[in-house]
Scaffold this motif. Sequence first.
Motif, PDB file in Angstrom:
ATOM      1  N   LEU A   1       0.797  -1.227   0.000  1.00  0.00           N
ATOM      2  CA  LEU A   1       0.000   0.000   0.000  1.00  0.00           C
ATOM      3  C   LEU A   1       0.835   1.285   0.000  1.00  0.00           C
ATOM      4  O   LEU A   1       0.585   2.191  -0.821  1.00  0.00           O
ATOM      5  N   PRO A   2       1.833   1.442   0.870  1.00  0.00           N
ATOM      6  CA  PRO A   2       2.619   2.681   0.839  1.00  0.00           C
ATOM      7  C   PRO A   2       3.334   2.889  -0.496  1.00  0.00           C
ATOM      8  O   PRO A   2       3.474   4.027  -0.962  1.00  0.00           O
ATOM      9  N   GLN A   3       3.764   1.793  -1.122  1.00  0.00           N
ATOM     10  CA  GLN A   3       4.408   1.893  -2.436  1.00  0.00           C
ATOM     11  C   GLN A   3       3.407   2.391  -3.474  1.00  0.00           C
ATOM     12  O   GLN A   3       3.742   3.225  -4.328  1.00  0.00           O
ATOM     13  N   ALA A   4       2.176   1.885  -3.396  1.00  0.00           N
ATOM     14  CA  ALA A   4       1.135   2.296  -4.341  1.00  0.00           C
ATOM     15  C   ALA A   4       0.842   3.785  -4.210  1.00  0.00           C
ATOM     16  O   ALA A   4       0.702   4.503  -5.218  1.00  0.00           O
ATOM     17  N   LEU A   5       0.772   4.267  -2.995  1.00  0.00           N
ATOM     18  CA  LEU A   5       0.523   5.686  -2.772  1.00  0.00           C
ATOM     19  C   LEU A   5       1.705   6.525  -3.245  1.00  0.00           C
ATOM     20  O   LEU A   5       1.529   7.624  -3.773  1.00  0.00           O
ATOM     21  N   GLN A   6       2.893   5.981  -3.114  1.00  0.00           N
ATOM     22  CA  GLN A   6       4.096   6.719  -3.504  1.00  0.00           C
ATOM     23  C   GLN A   6       4.203   6.878  -5.013  1.00  0.00           C
ATOM     24  O   GLN A   6       4.677   7.915  -5.500  1.00  0.00           O
ATOM     25  N   VAL A   7       3.760   5.877  -5.783  1.00  0.00           N
ATOM     26  CA  VAL A   7       3.900   5.951  -7.243  1.00  0.00           C
ATOM     27  C   VAL A   7       2.775   6.729  -7.904  1.00  0.00           C
ATOM     28  O   VAL A   7       2.830   6.979  -9.113  1.00  0.00           O
TER      29      VAL A   7
ATOM     30  N   VAL B   1      -8.073   8.586  -2.631  1.00  0.00           N
ATOM     31  CA  VAL B   1      -9.414   8.319  -3.160  1.00  0.00           C
ATOM     32  C   VAL B   1      -9.401   7.069  -4.025  1.00  0.00           C
ATOM     33  O   VAL B   1     -10.290   6.206  -3.912  1.00  0.00           O
ATOM     34  N   MET B   2      -8.424   6.926  -4.893  1.00  0.00           N
ATOM     35  CA  MET B   2      -8.349   5.752  -5.763  1.00  0.00           C
ATOM     36  C   MET B   2      -8.247   4.467  -4.937  1.00  0.00           C
ATOM     37  O   MET B   2      -8.923   3.477  -5.214  1.00  0.00           O
ATOM     38  N   VAL B   3      -7.390   4.492  -3.920  1.00  0.00           N
ATOM     39  CA  VAL B   3      -7.221   3.315  -3.073  1.00  0.00           C
ATOM     40  C   VAL B   3      -8.521   2.968  -2.367  1.00  0.00           C
ATOM     41  O   VAL B   3      -8.939   1.801  -2.332  1.00  0.00           O
TER      42      VAL B   3
ATOM     43  N   LEU C   1     -12.423   6.688  -9.861  1.00  0.00           N
ATOM     44  CA  LEU C   1     -11.869   5.751 -10.831  1.00  0.00           C
ATOM     45  C   LEU C   1     -12.686   5.869 -12.112  1.00  0.00           C
ATOM     46  O   LEU C   1     -13.885   6.155 -12.066  1.00  0.00           O
ATOM     47  N   THR C   2     -12.045   5.617 -13.241  1.00  0.00           N
ATOM     48  CA  THR C   2     -12.787   5.564 -14.491  1.00  0.00           C
ATOM     49  C   THR C   2     -13.553   4.248 -14.563  1.00  0.00           C
ATOM     50  O   THR C   2     -13.269   3.290 -13.820  1.00  0.00           O
ATOM     51  N   LEU C   3     -14.514   4.182 -15.481  1.00  0.00           N
ATOM     52  CA  LEU C   3     -15.277   2.947 -15.641  1.00  0.00           C
ATOM     53  C   LEU C   3     -14.365   1.806 -16.078  1.00  0.00           C
ATOM     54  O   LEU C   3     -14.508   0.668 -15.617  1.00  0.00           O
TER      55      LEU C   3
END
Length: 231
Positions: free
Chosen positions: A59-65, A70-72, A162-164
């Motif tokens: 998770l922290p890596q995902a937020l960093q990139v 909101v997306m998470v 998020l997009t559809l």
Amino acid sequence: MDVKKLYETDPEFMDIFEHFAGDEVIHQKGQELDDVTRYMAILATLLGCQGQDAFRFILPQALQVGLTPVMVKEVVYQSCDYLGFAKMLPFLNIVNEELEKQNIALPLPSQKTTTRDNRLEKGANTQAIIFGDHMKEAWKNGHINQWLADNCFGDFYTRTGLTLAQREMITFCFLMAQGGCEPQLIAHAKGNMNLGNDEAFLRKVVSQCLPYMGYPRSLNAMTCIQKAIES
């Protein structure tokens, strides 16, 4: 469980896994994905296979990139429809803990676009966009079909954040990672393709998520993509 401690207790395993998942898979020619898409798919896959410790680590890596809070949150919220509240809840708690650790104020801004009065109509219309016009009337085939339209698609798929196409991709990941949902996985592979997430893209998603869900479910997902093309 602190995954980082494994670098001390199991260095040989971590060297193998890190080389494979963090280098070989990411850079496999023709299977690359941009970082945001790759991490979004991995988070959805970890939800699907119930990998709480790995989710906490990634998770922290995902937020960093570049994934936004909101997306998470939207990835986790949508998983409730495909995994159930019981399996989603621990991951929502993990996300909240991480966001609070990063001093991000909760709750996040609302992404809601429907009301109790129009969620059925908008949900059915969203189903039609993904699967075809015949879905506009599918909700009339029983109460669960109605819930699918008003709750799954009306309450969640219509949200912003998020997009559809991204929503269909994470649904594909939820289904492939939990296993035993091959009929639904085939249907959502077709839905992805209808939205522009073509065969090559879906195969990249499977490839990038393989280290986190294993070979059997990855191979099954590849088979379902092929069946979606042939159906």
